[in-house]
Design a protein around this motif. Structure first.
Motif, PDB file in Angstrom:
ATOM      1  N   GLN A  27     100.116  17.287 -16.080  1.00  0.00           N
ATOM      2  CA  GLN A  27      99.059  17.809 -16.942  1.00  0.00           C
ATOM      3  C   GLN A  27      99.227  17.329 -18.386  1.00  0.00           C
ATOM      4  OE1 GLN A  27      96.344  19.450 -16.237  1.00  0.00           O
ATOM      5  NE2 GLN A  27      96.746  19.658 -14.065  1.00  0.00           N
ATOM      6  N   LEU A  28     100.481  17.215 -18.815  1.00  0.00           N
ATOM      7  CA  LEU A  28     100.753  16.745 -20.174  1.00  0.00           C
ATOM      8  C   LEU A  28     100.279  15.308 -20.362  1.00  0.00           C
ATOM      9  CD1 LEU A  28     102.084  17.083 -22.960  1.00  0.00           C
ATOM     10  CD2 LEU A  28     104.248  16.389 -21.896  1.00  0.00           C
ATOM     11  N   VAL A  29     100.545  14.453 -19.377  1.00  0.00           N
ATOM     12  CA  VAL A  29     100.120  13.057 -19.456  1.00  0.00           C
ATOM     13  C   VAL A  29      98.595  12.973 -19.516  1.00  0.00           C
ATOM     14  CG1 VAL A  29     100.024  10.887 -18.157  1.00  0.00           C
ATOM     15  CG2 VAL A  29     102.187  12.121 -18.356  1.00  0.00           C
ATOM     16  N   VAL A  78     102.859  28.028 -16.554  1.00  0.00           N
ATOM     17  CA  VAL A  78     102.061  28.426 -17.710  1.00  0.00           C
ATOM     18  C   VAL A  78     101.788  27.208 -18.589  1.00  0.00           C
ATOM     19  CG1 VAL A  78     101.969  29.887 -19.762  1.00  0.00           C
ATOM     20  CG2 VAL A  78     102.975  30.776 -17.653  1.00  0.00           C
ATOM     21  N   GLN A  79     102.799  26.364 -18.760  1.00  0.00           N
ATOM     22  CA  GLN A  79     102.605  25.131 -19.536  1.00  0.00           C
ATOM     23  C   GLN A  79     101.482  24.292 -18.943  1.00  0.00           C
ATOM     24  OE1 GLN A  79     106.772  23.687 -19.445  1.00  0.00           O
ATOM     25  NE2 GLN A  79     106.565  23.464 -21.667  1.00  0.00           N
ATOM     26  N   SER A  80     101.476  24.208 -17.622  1.00  0.00           N
ATOM     27  CA  SER A  80     100.461  23.415 -16.937  1.00  0.00           C
ATOM     28  C   SER A  80      99.062  23.984 -17.149  1.00  0.00           C
ATOM     29  CB  SER A  80     100.783  23.354 -15.433  1.00  0.00           C
ATOM     30  OG  SER A  80      99.807  22.615 -14.742  1.00  0.00           O
ATOM     31  N   HIS A  81      98.940  25.304 -17.094  1.00  0.00           N
ATOM     32  CA  HIS A  81      97.643  25.950 -17.336  1.00  0.00           C
ATOM     33  C   HIS A  81      97.188  25.737 -18.783  1.00  0.00           C
ATOM     34  CE1 HIS A  81      98.204  28.029 -13.474  1.00  0.00           C
ATOM     35  NE2 HIS A  81      96.928  28.332 -13.551  1.00  0.00           N
ATOM     36  N   ALA A  82      98.142  25.808 -19.707  1.00  0.00           N
ATOM     37  CA  ALA A  82      97.803  25.586 -21.115  1.00  0.00           C
ATOM     38  C   ALA A  82      97.329  24.157 -21.338  1.00  0.00           C
ATOM     39  CB  ALA A  82      99.008  25.893 -22.005  1.00  0.00           C
TER      40      ALA A  82
END
Length: 385
Positions: free
Chosen positions: A339-341, A286-290
């Motif tokens: 994804q965060l990077v 979910v974090q990655s999708h966000a």
């Protein structure tokens, strides 16, 4: 080939390959080859012809030219004698015709596309479209309870052979081909009912349906965009992780379909909501999708708006980065971190020189990622003075 299909026997692989070769011969530069292929094609019984054309249109491995020719022939077959051909088809083939006609509406072709030639026919027979929409939405509910989905460390590619993905593609093409005036009234109530379902699969499908129709129904959805976005934001707190992920995907798609007005109108609520979802450490998928949705949002967000949230955004992204780096070291998990990077890179790319004061905050962690993985970090800061 013809005998098997007309007798109700499923076509074999070799029979399908023969038909695909026939389609290729129909567009062969040689007049003799084309003429021979046309004679063979004309002698194939109607039911067999329809069955093979449907299979060719839906088979993404058949090749672009083969699918394009199959779609054109299917359109010609039905448009030249629709009232005679369609009622005589078996019920299962009629159902497939409804779905595949819609899939064919927006086939990626050049100037003379199938959507341009088929759209008038489909608009003339809106009763069939209305009948097909519930079938398409029902196909989107065909999802599996996958226990490994939560912990998977790689984002799987879309399975275009699955009912859910094929139906989503059909709905997208339907909306783009026929427009919001036709499609939105036929889908809106169905989608609202799905979003209220206690079954997560229906909520997931309802959100993905909203995502699919946005581009084609752009003009008609503008007037209801406020209530639509507010509704989607609520699903970021849904108890099921795959519904939360679908809500992120829908917001990201809307950020594309309705840009840049979407960013100008909803920057405060959407940025904050996606950051909160990224901060929730319960599920890295979910974090990655966000993060992916936030990246898309940032791409078309005016610099003057993004800088308003810079301090809070940097604080949030850095705290998440520290946690995800620890998880990489401890568990080797990297999906959300990647994804965060990319999100950090998108912020830096958009605000340019305004990011300079925050550069040193992120660099120690990013250098550690590079050294720890042995790979060049995908994070880049460009266009600094």
């Amino acid at each position: 080939m013809a005998a098997a299909a007309s007798a109700g026997v499923p076509a074999t692989v070799s029979e399908k390959q023969e038909f695909y070769q026939l389609l290729k011969n129909l567009i062969n530069p040689s007049c003799m080859v084309r003429r021979q292929a046309e004679e063979i094609y004309e002698n194939i019984p109607g039911l067999c012809k329809t069955t093979f054309l449907l299979d060719a249109v839906r088979n993404r491995r058949a090749g672009y030219e083969v699918r394009q020719m199959a779609a054109a022939l299917l359109r010609r077959l039905l448009s030249s004698g629709f009232e005679e051909v369609y009622p005589n088809l078996p019920s299962d083939v009629q159902r497939d015709v409804k779905i595949e006609l819609i899939l064919a509406v927006k086939l990626e072709t050049h100037a003379m596309t199938l959507s341009e030639t088929a759209t008038p026919m489909l608009k003339k027979h809106t009763n069939i479209i209305a009948q097909a929409v519930p079938h398409i939405l029902a196909m989107m509910v065909d999802l599996q309870d996958d226990e490994d989905w939560v912990n998977a460390d790689e984002m799987e590619e879309d399975d275009f052979d699955s009912n859910a993905v094929a139906a989503e593609s059909a709905l997208d093409r339907l909306a783009c081909g026929l427009g919001g005036k036709v499609v939105l009234p036929m889908t809106k109530e169905h989608i609202m009912q799905m979003l209220q379902s206690p079954d997560w699969k229906y909520r997931h499908a309802g959100l993905m349906a909203l995502s699919a129709i946005g581009e084609g129904c752009h003009q008609q959805m503008e007037s209801i965009l406020d209530e639509t976005v507010n509704s989607v934001l609520l699903f970021l707190q849904d108890p099921h992780p795959r519904v939360r992920a679908a809500a992120c995907t829908t917001l990201g798609q809307m950020a594309t379909d309705f840009a840049p007005n979407f960013q100008k109108k909803f920057h405060e609520t959407v940025i904050a909501a996606l950051l909160r979802t990224m901060e929730n450490q319960g599920n890295q998928r979910v974090q990655s999708h966000a993060a992916s949705a936030l990246i898309i949002f940032i791409e078309d967000c005016p610099k003057s708006l993004l800088v308003l949230y810079l301090d809070s955004m940097v604080k949030s992204l850095h705290s998440i980065l520290v946690i995800k780096l620890q998880e990489l070291i401890r568990n080797g998990t990297k999906l959300a971190l990647e994804q965060l990077v990319t999100t950090i890179a998108s912020v830096a790319d958009t605000i340019e020189e305004k990011f300079v004061p925050y550069y040193d905050i992120f660099m120690p962690s990013l250098k550690h990622i590079r050294l720890g993985t042995g790979k060049v970090c995908r994070w880049k800061v460009r266009s600094f003075p």
